[in-house]
Design a protein around this motif. Structure first.
Motif, PDB file in Angstrom:
ATOM      1  N   ASP A 177     -41.999   1.051   9.182  1.00  8.99           N
ATOM      2  CA  ASP A 177     -42.057   0.598   7.786  1.00  8.99           C
ATOM      3  C   ASP A 177     -40.718   0.807   7.091  1.00  8.99           C
ATOM      4  O   ASP A 177     -40.262  -0.047   6.327  1.00  8.99           O
ATOM      5  CB  ASP A 177     -43.165   1.346   7.028  1.00  8.99           C
ATOM      6  N   GLU A 214     -38.328  -1.873   8.437  1.00  6.59           N
ATOM      7  CA  GLU A 214     -38.607  -3.213   7.910  1.00  6.59           C
ATOM      8  C   GLU A 214     -38.124  -3.360   6.471  1.00  6.59           C
ATOM      9  O   GLU A 214     -37.642  -4.424   6.082  1.00  6.59           O
ATOM     10  CB  GLU A 214     -40.103  -3.516   8.001  1.00  6.59           C
ATOM     11  N   LYS A 215     -38.232  -2.304   5.680  1.00  9.88           N
ATOM     12  CA  LYS A 215     -37.792  -2.362   4.291  1.00  9.88           C
ATOM     13  C   LYS A 215     -36.276  -2.495   4.171  1.00  9.88           C
ATOM     14  O   LYS A 215     -35.761  -2.952   3.147  1.00  9.88           O
ATOM     15  CB  LYS A 215     -38.262  -1.112   3.538  1.00  9.88           C
TER      16      LYS A 215
END
Length: 304
Positions: free
Chosen positions: A291, A294-295
């Motif tokens: 996560d 991906e950010k």
């Protein structure tokens, strides 16, 4: 089985022929070039904020379009661009050559390098200029290639000071995941990423350069770290001082750091990261937060 036997036979033949060729014919010629030490190179990067292009055996083979089993296929355009980068001086930019060109005695892969320089000696030498100050490609490979595994490992901490408290843009292959799962980039101010094809990235070079410039204009990073093989060598040259950025062809530094942390003496797979020099280049397991990764992604480039 037949192919493996032929490979072994070729290695025995080339060691017995080309290593003496290097020693007798080419060694002194390589030593005539001004190549800075690893420590002086990292000092130059830190003190003068120069952009960096690195040339290893792969880049020299791509320039001559020699056959090699690699993640980037030969192309005339890439060969021309690599020669342009190597043979042209540009303000706020330096070119780096392999430590093996300086000496092979300290290197664990010395026989490999002596053989390759024996095979390709004349052509590789023809690309170089004795009047140019070159720097050291091994800044991003300070660990696995050396007999003394602790000799240059301070480079990892010195690199951390290069991007300390700075906004960083990483241009990398899809599975590179530079700096994920370790503390290499923990002291940065921010991280954004452009994901590029892990193989044959140069086929998308114009688009990669365009999107990198857009990202620089929008995000205003001070540092660009490029980890996409020979494409990074060219990109760092083209981005040198674009909007004031310091573009560094950062190569294998992250994988080298992983190997250093594990204290391994051989090249091994790294969970969740692409390692082109091992049989299992990418593993399904990983040890970091997807996560967060991906950010950080600003743009994904899927190739032509």
């Amino acid at each position: 089985m037949k192919s493996k036997v032929l490979d072994i036979a070729w290695k025995i033949f080339s060691d017995s022929i080309y290593i003496p060729v290097f020693k007798i014919k080419f060694e002194k010629q390589y030593h005539n070039f001004e190549i800075a030490s690893i420590e002086d190179t990292i000092s130059k990067i830190k003190s003068d904020n120069v952009s960096v292009s690195r040339f290893g055996d792969g880049e020299f083979k791509w320039m001559s379009m020699a056959r090699q089993d690699s993640f980037e296929k030969n192309s005339t355009k890439m060969s021309i661009r690599l020669k342009e980068v190597l043979q042209n001086e540009k303000k706020h930019h330096i070119n780096c050559l392999p430590q093996a060109f300086k000496d092979t005695k300290t290197m664990s892969a010395n026989k490999y390098w002596e053989r390759e320089m024996g095979i390709h000696g004349k052509e590789w030498l023809s690309y170089l200029d004795k009047n140019v100050q070159y720097y050291n490609t091994s800044i991003t490979r300070p660990y696995i290639d050396f007999k003394n595994k602790n000799e240059h490992t301070s480079v990892f901490n010195q690199f951390k000071t290069v991007w300390e408290d700075k906004d960083v843009l990483i241009v990398e292959g899809f599975d590179t995941k530079f700096g994920m799962g370790n503390d290499l980039l923990n002291n940065t101010k921010s991280i954004h990423r452009i994901e590029c094809p892990s193989k044959n990235a140069f086929e998308s070079y114009d688009y990669i350069l365009k999107e990198s410039k857009i990202a620089i204009d929008v995000l205003k990073p001070q540092i660009v770290l490029a980890a996409i093989g020979p494409t990074a060598t060219i990109l760092s040259y083209d981005l040198a001082n674009y909007n004031g950025v310091q573009a560094i062809d950062i190569g294998h530094l992250d994988i080298e750091y992983e190997w250093f942390l594990k204290k391994t003496n051989k090249r091994i797979a790294v969970p969740g990261k692409f390692v082109n020099e091992v049989a299992q280049q990418i593993t399904s397991e990983n040890k970091f937060d997807d996560d967060i990764y991906e950010k950080q992604i600003f743009k994904k480039i899927n190739g032509d």
